[in-house]
Motif scaffolding. Structure first.
Motif, PDB file in Angstrom:
ATOM      1  N   VAL A 405       0.825  -1.201   0.000  1.00 65.48           N
ATOM      2  CA  VAL A 405       0.000   0.000   0.000  1.00 65.48           C
ATOM      3  C   VAL A 405       0.862   1.255   0.000  1.00 65.48           C
ATOM      4  O   VAL A 405       0.653   2.174  -0.797  1.00 65.48           O
ATOM      5  CB  VAL A 405      -0.959   0.008   1.210  1.00 65.48           C
ATOM      6  CG1 VAL A 405      -1.907   1.212   1.123  1.00 65.48           C
ATOM      7  CG2 VAL A 405      -1.762  -1.287   1.279  1.00 65.48           C
ATOM      8  N   ILE A 406       1.842   1.328   0.895  1.00 63.44           N
ATOM      9  CA  ILE A 406       2.772   2.457   0.956  1.00 63.44           C
ATOM     10  C   ILE A 406       4.182   1.908   1.158  1.00 63.44           C
ATOM     11  O   ILE A 406       4.364   0.719   1.417  1.00 63.44           O
ATOM     12  CB  ILE A 406       2.417   3.442   2.089  1.00 63.44           C
ATOM     13  CG1 ILE A 406       2.369   2.732   3.450  1.00 63.44           C
ATOM     14  CG2 ILE A 406       1.088   4.124   1.798  1.00 63.44           C
ATOM     15  CD1 ILE A 406       2.063   3.662   4.613  1.00 63.44           C
ATOM     16  N   ASP A 423      -7.605  -8.707  15.204  1.00 66.36           N
ATOM     17  CA  ASP A 423      -8.544  -7.645  14.810  1.00 66.36           C
ATOM     18  C   ASP A 423      -7.964  -6.723  13.742  1.00 66.36           C
ATOM     19  O   ASP A 423      -8.564  -5.680  13.443  1.00 66.36           O
ATOM     20  CB  ASP A 423      -8.922  -6.803  16.037  1.00 66.36           C
ATOM     21  CG  ASP A 423      -9.629  -7.603  17.110  1.00 66.36           C
ATOM     22  OD1 ASP A 423     -10.298  -8.596  16.760  1.00 66.36           O
ATOM     23  OD2 ASP A 423      -9.507  -7.245  18.298  1.00 66.36           O
ATOM     24  N   SER A 424      -6.820  -7.079  13.173  1.00 75.36           N
ATOM     25  CA  SER A 424      -6.095  -6.116  12.328  1.00 75.36           C
ATOM     26  C   SER A 424      -6.337  -6.275  10.830  1.00 75.36           C
ATOM     27  O   SER A 424      -5.755  -5.541  10.033  1.00 75.36           O
ATOM     28  CB  SER A 424      -4.593  -6.223  12.608  1.00 75.36           C
ATOM     29  OG  SER A 424      -4.097  -7.504  12.229  1.00 75.36           O
ATOM     30  N   ALA A 425      -7.169  -7.210  10.403  1.00 79.66           N
ATOM     31  CA  ALA A 425      -7.401  -7.421   8.965  1.00 79.66           C
ATOM     32  C   ALA A 425      -7.895  -6.132   8.313  1.00 79.66           C
ATOM     33  O   ALA A 425      -8.770  -5.442   8.841  1.00 79.66           O
ATOM     34  CB  ALA A 425      -8.411  -8.541   8.754  1.00 79.66           C
ATOM     35  N   GLY A 426      -7.296  -5.811   7.174  1.00 79.61           N
ATOM     36  CA  GLY A 426      -7.677  -4.622   6.431  1.00 79.61           C
ATOM     37  C   GLY A 426      -6.823  -3.415   6.726  1.00 79.61           C
ATOM     38  O   GLY A 426      -6.807  -2.454   5.940  1.00 79.61           O
ATOM     39  N   PHE A 427      -6.086  -3.417   7.830  1.00 79.82           N
ATOM     40  CA  PHE A 427      -5.232  -2.291   8.192  1.00 79.82           C
ATOM     41  C   PHE A 427      -3.854  -2.428   7.528  1.00 79.82           C
ATOM     42  O   PHE A 427      -3.479  -3.504   7.052  1.00 79.82           O
ATOM     43  CB  PHE A 427      -5.069  -2.211   9.715  1.00 79.82           C
ATOM     44  CG  PHE A 427      -6.323  -1.788  10.441  1.00 79.82           C
ATOM     45  CD1 PHE A 427      -6.540  -0.447  10.758  1.00 79.82           C
ATOM     46  CD2 PHE A 427      -7.287  -2.715  10.796  1.00 79.82           C
ATOM     47  CE1 PHE A 427      -7.689  -0.054  11.425  1.00 79.82           C
ATOM     48  CE2 PHE A 427      -8.442  -2.328  11.471  1.00 79.82           C
ATOM     49  CZ  PHE A 427      -8.647  -0.996  11.787  1.00 79.82           C
ATOM     50  N   ILE A 428      -3.111  -1.315   7.516  1.00 78.78           N
ATOM     51  CA  ILE A 428      -1.756  -1.310   6.965  1.00 78.78           C
ATOM     52  C   ILE A 428      -0.772  -1.516   8.108  1.00 78.78           C
ATOM     53  O   ILE A 428      -0.783  -0.776   9.089  1.00 78.78           O
ATOM     54  CB  ILE A 428      -1.448   0.014   6.246  1.00 78.78           C
ATOM     55  CG1 ILE A 428      -2.434   0.249   5.101  1.00 78.78           C
ATOM     56  CG2 ILE A 428      -0.012   0.013   5.716  1.00 78.78           C
ATOM     57  CD1 ILE A 428      -2.337   1.651   4.515  1.00 78.78           C
ATOM     58  N   SER A 429       0.096  -2.503   7.968  1.00 79.29           N
ATOM     59  CA  SER A 429       1.070  -2.790   9.015  1.00 79.29           C
ATOM     60  C   SER A 429       2.156  -1.716   9.067  1.00 79.29           C
ATOM     61  O   SER A 429       2.633  -1.244   8.027  1.00 79.29           O
ATOM     62  CB  SER A 429       1.724  -4.154   8.771  1.00 79.29           C
ATOM     63  OG  SER A 429       2.720  -4.397   9.746  1.00 79.29           O
ATOM     64  N   ALA A 430       2.537  -1.341  10.288  1.00 78.90           N
ATOM     65  CA  ALA A 430       3.669  -0.440  10.483  1.00 78.90           C
ATOM     66  C   ALA A 430       4.899  -1.208  10.965  1.00 78.90           C
ATOM     67  O   ALA A 430       5.951  -0.617  11.196  1.00 78.90           O
ATOM     68  CB  ALA A 430       3.312   0.645  11.497  1.00 78.90           C
ATOM     69  N   GLU A 431       4.760  -2.526  11.097  1.00 79.42           N
ATOM     70  CA  GLU A 431       5.826  -3.351  11.665  1.00 79.42           C
ATOM     71  C   GLU A 431       6.056  -4.590  10.807  1.00 79.42           C
ATOM     72  O   GLU A 431       5.309  -4.875   9.884  1.00 79.42           O
ATOM     73  CB  GLU A 431       5.445  -3.812  13.078  1.00 79.42           C
ATOM     74  CG  GLU A 431       5.230  -2.703  14.070  1.00 79.42           C
ATOM     75  CD  GLU A 431       4.979  -3.242  15.464  1.00 79.42           C
ATOM     76  OE1 GLU A 431       5.840  -3.024  16.321  1.00 79.42           O
ATOM     77  OE2 GLU A 431       3.932  -3.881  15.694  1.00 79.42           O
ATOM     78  N   ARG A 448      -0.763  -4.489   3.465  1.00 81.15           N
ATOM     79  CA  ARG A 448      -2.112  -4.695   3.978  1.00 81.15           C
ATOM     80  C   ARG A 448      -2.171  -6.023   4.744  1.00 81.15           C
ATOM     81  O   ARG A 448      -1.707  -7.051   4.263  1.00 81.15           O
ATOM     82  CB  ARG A 448      -3.112  -4.730   2.830  1.00 81.15           C
ATOM     83  CG  ARG A 448      -4.579  -4.890   3.250  1.00 81.15           C
ATOM     84  CD  ARG A 448      -5.185  -3.574   3.667  1.00 81.15           C
ATOM     85  NE  ARG A 448      -5.263  -2.637   2.546  1.00 81.15           N
ATOM     86  CZ  ARG A 448      -5.560  -1.343   2.678  1.00 81.15           C
ATOM     87  NH1 ARG A 448      -5.794  -0.854   3.898  1.00 81.15           N
ATOM     88  NH2 ARG A 448      -5.604  -0.545   1.626  1.00 81.15           N
ATOM     89  N   ILE A 449      -2.724  -5.962   5.944  1.00 81.56           N
ATOM     90  CA  ILE A 449      -2.908  -7.177   6.743  1.00 81.56           C
ATOM     91  C   ILE A 449      -4.181  -7.868   6.274  1.00 81.56           C
ATOM     92  O   ILE A 449      -5.234  -7.242   6.187  1.00 81.56           O
ATOM     93  CB  ILE A 449      -3.010  -6.835   8.242  1.00 81.56           C
ATOM     94  CG1 ILE A 449      -1.787  -6.033   8.692  1.00 81.56           C
ATOM     95  CG2 ILE A 449      -3.157  -8.115   9.072  1.00 81.56           C
ATOM     96  CD1 ILE A 449      -1.913  -5.435  10.083  1.00 81.56           C
ATOM     97  N   VAL A 481      -0.833   1.549  10.711  1.00 86.04           N
ATOM     98  CA  VAL A 481      -0.760   2.933  10.285  1.00 86.04           C
ATOM     99  C   VAL A 481      -2.087   3.628  10.519  1.00 86.04           C
ATOM    100  O   VAL A 481      -3.153   3.095  10.197  1.00 86.04           O
ATOM    101  CB  VAL A 481      -0.365   3.018   8.793  1.00 86.04           C
ATOM    102  CG1 VAL A 481      -0.440   4.448   8.282  1.00 86.04           C
ATOM    103  CG2 VAL A 481       1.037   2.454   8.587  1.00 86.04           C
ATOM    104  N   GLU A 482      -2.003   4.805  11.089  1.00 83.36           N
ATOM    105  CA  GLU A 482      -3.209   5.615  11.302  1.00 83.36           C
ATOM    106  C   GLU A 482      -3.605   6.257   9.977  1.00 83.36           C
ATOM    107  O   GLU A 482      -2.864   7.080   9.434  1.00 83.36           O
ATOM    108  CB  GLU A 482      -2.917   6.687  12.360  1.00 83.36           C
ATOM    109  CG  GLU A 482      -4.149   7.414  12.851  1.00 83.36           C
ATOM    110  CD  GLU A 482      -3.810   8.325  14.022  1.00 83.36           C
ATOM    111  OE1 GLU A 482      -3.668   9.543  13.786  1.00 83.36           O
ATOM    112  OE2 GLU A 482      -3.656   7.806  15.144  1.00 83.36           O
TER     113      GLU A 482
END
Length: 483
Positions: A405-406, A423-431, A448-449, A481-482
């Motif tokens: 994604v980024i 609970d993190s599916a759909g979010f962008i990982s920062a780690e 993307r998780i 990522v926020e």
């Protein structure tokens, strides 16, 4: 220039001379040749601590070598058929990062396989270079990632002609080799540098019948872990340079992050090991190959296991196979590789390199003997007898194609907050999330998780994989990522 004598070991010889001088030390390190730390001297030995010394005129200086280290670099370059060789004491991690940071600055693109060691992605975080990921093919039977396909690299170059470099793993942890020569020629035609993570390929330079080495293929830089299969101390490596890069610039990049207190224990181990391989590497690796082939044949006779090798070669994504690698597929006996890894260590006193979801890897090197391999084979036979079960419900792949994604740098430095992994599916990982070893990320910053990734992480934890990468040491939460 006169011919170099590979029988020389300049750093080692300078240390021997230093010991004979009986110098009174009023410099660091503070243990003063072990006298200030008797327990350490008893544990490591007086001989060891007497040469754990600081840089000085007679011993040269790693960050600006002008005498014995310079001569040792020239000998190493000659032995590896490189234009230049740097002694690396921060591990191959620092060599990989120096390669990328030498050719890429912030915003520059680099074509890179996604199944790289975390050190390569860390270099992207530090430098701000932008990855153009080429997803490796997958061997569905074994569930392992393969090498980079020439066609996919060609397409990546066509789509991103402004890229500065192509980065390759060769060989992979599993022994898979890429078509280095063709990809190097292709990249050079488009004025791109070729960087090779050759951490597991020291023996390619010295053994007969081995896959082509990075320097022989014309690559511009290669990071070589001498400590993995070359006999030197842990954390010691070489960074090899071909004809195109400027060694002075590369040294400046190395000195950004490598210690100014280079360990002479590590430096001398590289010097001595280079001499050993240059003088007798052909015989050493002939023995290693014979041991690995013997073990592979015996393991395959057990049944259920599959110790794979050259039969996988397809001329492209598996261009060649490193037959010194003892990679064994375990899923057909109903055990994940990490389960076999744990049983071997806990019940049989045998420590192998790693176990993943479906495979184990035993490193065979100069220090191995036939009797030890017979013990490994016998243990595997008994494990099959004791633990054989149906493989229903087992995951069948090691690699999940990521959704980028980024960039890694954007994600790593973005505003972020922790979530439970489930609970993190759909979010962008920062780690990162990865099993170590081998240190190839399941998830990297900027990706993307997905539910598939979450299920894989859960399965790996259940099977006993040693996961790492998140700030949460329990690997229960992940920073996202926020948005």
């Amino acid at each position: 220039m006169p011919a170099l004598r590979q029988s020389k070991a300049p750093i080692y010889e300078a240390l021997l001379h230093y010991k004979s001088m009986r110098v009174v030390p009023f410099d660091v390190p503070g243990h003063k040749q072990g006298r200030g730390n008797p327990e350490l001297k008893e544990f490591l030995g007086e001989s060891c601590l007497s040469v754990d010394v600081n840089s000085m005129k007679p011993l040269d200086n790693l960050i600006h070598p002008v005498s014995v280290i310079k001569e040792a670099e020239e000998l190493a370059a000659d032995a590896f058929a490189a234009q230049h060789a740097f002694f690396m004491v921060n591990g191959t991690t620092s060599a990989v990062q120096a390669m990328i940071m030498s050719v890429c600055k912030r915003g520059d693109k680099i074509i890179i396989p996604r199944n790289v060691h975390r050190s390569a992605i860390n270099a992207l975080i530090v430098s701000g270079a932008v990855p153009v990921y080429v997803n490796p093919g997958i061997n569905k039977e074994l569930g392992i990632p393969l090498g980079m396909s020439v066609a996919e690299v060609r397409q990546a170059i066509a789509d991103h002609p402004e890229a500065k470099a192509v980065f390759l793993n060769n060989p992979t942890y599993y022994g898979i080799c890429t078509d280095l020569r063709t990809i190097t020629e292709l990249a050079h035609r488009h004025n791109m540098d070729v960087l090779v993570d050759e951490a597991h390929g020291t023996h390619f330079y010295f053994g007969e019948g081995m896959p082509v080495s990075a320097m022989a293929a014309g690559a511009d830089m290669a990071a070589v872990s001498m400590h993995k299969t070359g006999g030197s101390l842990t954390q010691s490596s070489f960074l090899l340079i071909g004809s195109r890069p400027n060694p002075g610039h590369v040294r400046q990049i190395i000195n950004l992050t490598q210690t100014t207190s280079g360990s002479y224990l590590l430096l001398s181990s590289l010097d001595i090991s280079r001499r050993n391989l240059a003088l007798d590497g052909k015989n050493i690796f002939a023995q290693v190959s014979a041991l690995a082939n013997y073990a592979r044949e015996e393991i395959n006779k057990i049944g259920g296991y599959y110790a794979f090798a050259g039969e996988m070669v397809n001329g492209d994504s598996v261009f060649a196979f490193d037959h010194t690698k003892l990679s064994v597929h375990t899923r057909n006996i109903g055990l994940a590789g990490i389960e076999v890894y744990d049983i071997l260590r806990d019940d049989y006193g045998i420590q192998i390199e790693f176990g993943d979801i479906g495979n184990i890897l035993a490193i065979i090197s100069v220090g191995d003997r036939a009797l030890a391999l017979e013990r490994l084979v016998a243990a595997l036979a008994e494990i099959k007898r004791l633990y054989l079960r149906d493989q229903a419900g087992m995951l069948d792949h090691e690699y999940i194609n990521p959704e980028i994604v980024i960039t890694p740098q954007q994600a790593f430095y973005a505003e972020q907050y922790p979530l439970k992994i489930e609970d993190s599916a759909g979010f962008i990982s920062a780690e990162f999330v990865m099993a170590y070893p081998p240190g190839i990320p399941i998830l990297a910053p900027g990706e993307r998780i997905t539910r598939e990734i979450i299920e894989y992480i859960s399965y790996a934890k259940t099977k006993g994989s040693s996961l790492t990468g998140t700030a949460d040491m329990a690997i229960e939460k992940i920073r996202v990522v926020e948005e």
